[in-house]
Design a protein around this motif. Structure first.
Motif, PDB file in Angstrom:
ATOM      1  N   ASP A 110     -10.970  21.611  -6.386  1.00  0.00           N
ATOM      2  CA  ASP A 110     -12.214  22.055  -7.383  1.00  0.00           C
ATOM      3  C   ASP A 110     -12.652  21.047  -7.934  1.00  0.00           C
ATOM      4  O   ASP A 110     -14.079  20.811  -8.080  1.00  0.00           O
ATOM      5  N   ILE A 111     -11.810  20.403  -8.820  1.00  0.00           N
ATOM      6  CA  ILE A 111     -12.269  19.431  -9.753  1.00  0.00           C
ATOM      7  C   ILE A 111     -11.285  18.117 -10.038  1.00  0.00           C
ATOM      8  O   ILE A 111     -10.003  18.433 -10.190  1.00  0.00           O
ATOM      9  N   LEU A 112     -11.773  16.931 -10.048  1.00  0.00           N
ATOM     10  CA  LEU A 112     -10.930  15.858 -10.341  1.00  0.00           C
ATOM     11  C   LEU A 112     -10.852  15.583 -11.856  1.00  0.00           C
ATOM     12  O   LEU A 112     -12.012  15.206 -12.476  1.00  0.00           O
ATOM     13  N   ASP A 113      -9.939  15.974 -12.528  1.00  0.00           N
ATOM     14  CA  ASP A 113     -10.085  15.884 -14.092  1.00  0.00           C
ATOM     15  C   ASP A 113      -9.038  14.548 -14.345  1.00  0.00           C
ATOM     16  O   ASP A 113      -9.499  13.141 -14.354  1.00  0.00           O
ATOM     17  N   THR A 114      -7.749  14.722 -14.827  1.00  0.00           N
ATOM     18  CA  THR A 114      -7.118  13.321 -15.010  1.00  0.00           C
ATOM     19  C   THR A 114      -6.681  12.653 -13.673  1.00  0.00           C
ATOM     20  O   THR A 114      -6.272  11.460 -13.868  1.00  0.00           O
ATOM     21  N   GLY A 115      -6.900  13.335 -12.801  1.00  0.00           N
ATOM     22  CA  GLY A 115      -6.369  12.861 -11.365  1.00  0.00           C
ATOM     23  C   GLY A 115      -5.125  12.887 -10.834  1.00  0.00           C
ATOM     24  O   GLY A 115      -4.445  12.792  -9.872  1.00  0.00           O
ATOM     25  N   ARG A 116      -4.207  13.673 -11.704  1.00  0.00           N
ATOM     26  CA  ARG A 116      -2.741  13.540 -11.461  1.00  0.00           C
ATOM     27  C   ARG A 116      -2.622  14.414  -9.967  1.00  0.00           C
ATOM     28  O   ARG A 116      -1.667  14.148  -9.402  1.00  0.00           O
ATOM     29  N   THR A 117      -3.230  15.527 -10.137  1.00  0.00           N
ATOM     30  CA  THR A 117      -3.127  16.561  -9.066  1.00  0.00           C
ATOM     31  C   THR A 117      -3.332  15.894  -7.766  1.00  0.00           C
ATOM     32  O   THR A 117      -2.540  15.880  -6.596  1.00  0.00           O
TER      33      THR A 117
END
Ligand code: 5GP
Ligand code: MG
Length: 194
Positions: A110-117
């Motif tokens: 859904d969303i790329l935030d910190t990118g950790r996932t």
């Protein structure tokens, strides 16, 4: 615009960022990009649950019209609790079951935030023997990036605001909204620590 009814929440929808029409148009364009870039033969689309479920469904239906018939699977990864701040570690709650050895994997989130996932998921697919791993995210928040990753296919870039709708939740609410909206918190601090 309404939030969940009959419940008092310390948060509410502040403004709509992307309407259902905006999203449909962008999803169509992404389907086209994926169709032009990815080989038809060994494609596996992996949705990162839970936030990607609506986006994922719209993407795979679109791919049909580009004569792409990927195998699909899901993984449930969690880097957030019920609040809005990433815990920093990623856990596999449900792994994929399709054998991705030698395949071209497209991860959908859904969303790329910190990118950790996504960083974790890309490494995981390579560790499982994927030949290539690409990623497709509906939303990108580049200002929040911690892990060294960017997505191959991006729907919209957003600023550092907390968004809900079209699959994205806050505390499991708001996923059903057909649009993407900014959530606001009535009490300072309500967003963190859950
Ligand atoms: P990352 O590992 O990139 O920090 O976090 C990715 C995950 O965090 C997303 O898949 C999503 O579940 C959650 N997330 C990050 N930002 C937001 C946001 O603004 N709204 C919602 N609902 N979830 C978010
Ligand atoms: Mg997610």
């Amino acid at each position: 615009m309404r939030g969940p009814e009959n419940v008092m929440h310390p948060h509410h929808i502040l403004r709509v960022l992307f309407t259902a029409d905006d999203i449909a148009g962008r999803v169509d364009a992404l389907v086209g990009e994926i169709g032009r870039t990815c080989a038809a033969g060994s494609l596996v689309l992996v949705g990162i649950l839970r936030g990607s479920f609506i986006f994922f469904a719209d993407l795979v239906r679109g791919l049909f019209y580009h004569h792409l018939h990927p195998r699909i699977d899901f993984t449930l990864l969690q880097s957030y609790g019920s609040g809005t701040e990433s815990s920093g570690t990623v856990e596999i709650e449900r792994d994929i079951s399709v054998d991705v050895r030698g395949t071209e994997v497209v991860l959908v989130d859904d969303i790329l935030d910190t990118g950790r996932t996504l960083h974790f998921a890309v490494e995981l697919m390579y560790a499982k023997g994927a030949r290539s791993v690409k990623s497709c995210v509906l939303l990108d928040k580049p200002s929040r990036r911690v892990a060294p990753i960017s997505a191959d296919f991006v729907g919209f870039t957003v600023e550092d605001v907390f968004v809900v709708g079209y699959g994205l939740d806050y505390d499991s609410y708001y996923r059903e909204l057909p649009y993407i909206a900014e959530l606001t918190f009535t009490h300072p601090g309500a967003a963190g620590g859950q």
